[in-house]
Design an enzyme around this catalytic site. Sequence first.
Site, PDB file in Angstrom:
ATOM      1  N   LYS A  96       0.906  -1.439   0.201  1.00  0.00           N
ATOM      2  CA  LYS A  96       0.630   0.079  -0.365  1.00  0.00           C
ATOM      3  C   LYS A  96       0.949   1.354  -0.062  1.00  0.00           C
ATOM      4  CE  LYS A  96      -2.386   2.455   2.674  1.00  0.00           C
ATOM      5  NZ  LYS A  96      -3.783   2.821   4.265  1.00  0.00           N
ATOM      6  N   ASP A 108      -6.764   0.598   0.795  1.00  0.00           N
ATOM      7  CA  ASP A 108      -6.376   0.870   1.979  1.00  0.00           C
ATOM      8  C   ASP A 108      -8.129   0.107   2.153  1.00  0.00           C
ATOM      9  OD1 ASP A 108      -8.434   2.402   0.617  1.00  0.00           O
ATOM     10  OD2 ASP A 108      -7.414   4.389   1.531  1.00  0.00           O
TER      11      ASP A 108
END
Length: 219
Positions: free
Chosen positions: A129, A147
């Site tokens: 991420k 996310d």
Amino acid sequence: MKKRETKAERDARVGQVLMRLDREYGTDYRCYLEYETPWQLLIAVILSAQCTDARVNLVTRDLFRKYDSLEKFAGADQAELEKDIRSIGFYRMKAKNIIACCRRLVTEYGGTVPEDIGDLTSLAGVGRKTANVIRGNIYHVPSIVVDTHVKRISRKLGFAKEEDPEKIEYELMEVLPKDHWILWNIHIITLGRTICTARSPRCSQCFLRDLCPSREDEK
């Protein structure tokens, strides 16, 4: 029983979803974390795990004045850095990772935040991420950032089925056109914070309602 959606039908629905998101939120790339340099963004993203962007921005305004170079973070005292970021969750581990990450950036990368995802994920505190945020925002490499908002809403829309963020990333790569990989995160964060909230999604107010297979699941 609902009719199973064909690939052609799904692709058409994806196109409609993206068109409406573009119309509603625009197509400008923007990052909700405040930064001036690549290494500041990297540190901000590490800090943002399990924490709101607003809280991170509040902390980094003073933090980046105190530690105004990568070398200062690399040489920081961990206990002192922990105090500086104490209002952010998991501050002990984050302080440890930030120092270790910055030391490697200084000693092995000449103070430059790398572009390669393998190099990025080898840094302390950096997962896919975080790496994709850097690649997308700094190097403009088409990247999908998964996310909590992206995971939840992508699944609601039927564009992903997996639970693991990395697997969802690969699912979305197959579903979304590459020119919307970065925008997907930007748009879905906005949608997730304003309309499709986790606790009480306002389906009746959502401009994607007729395109969302999960709309009937919400009251």
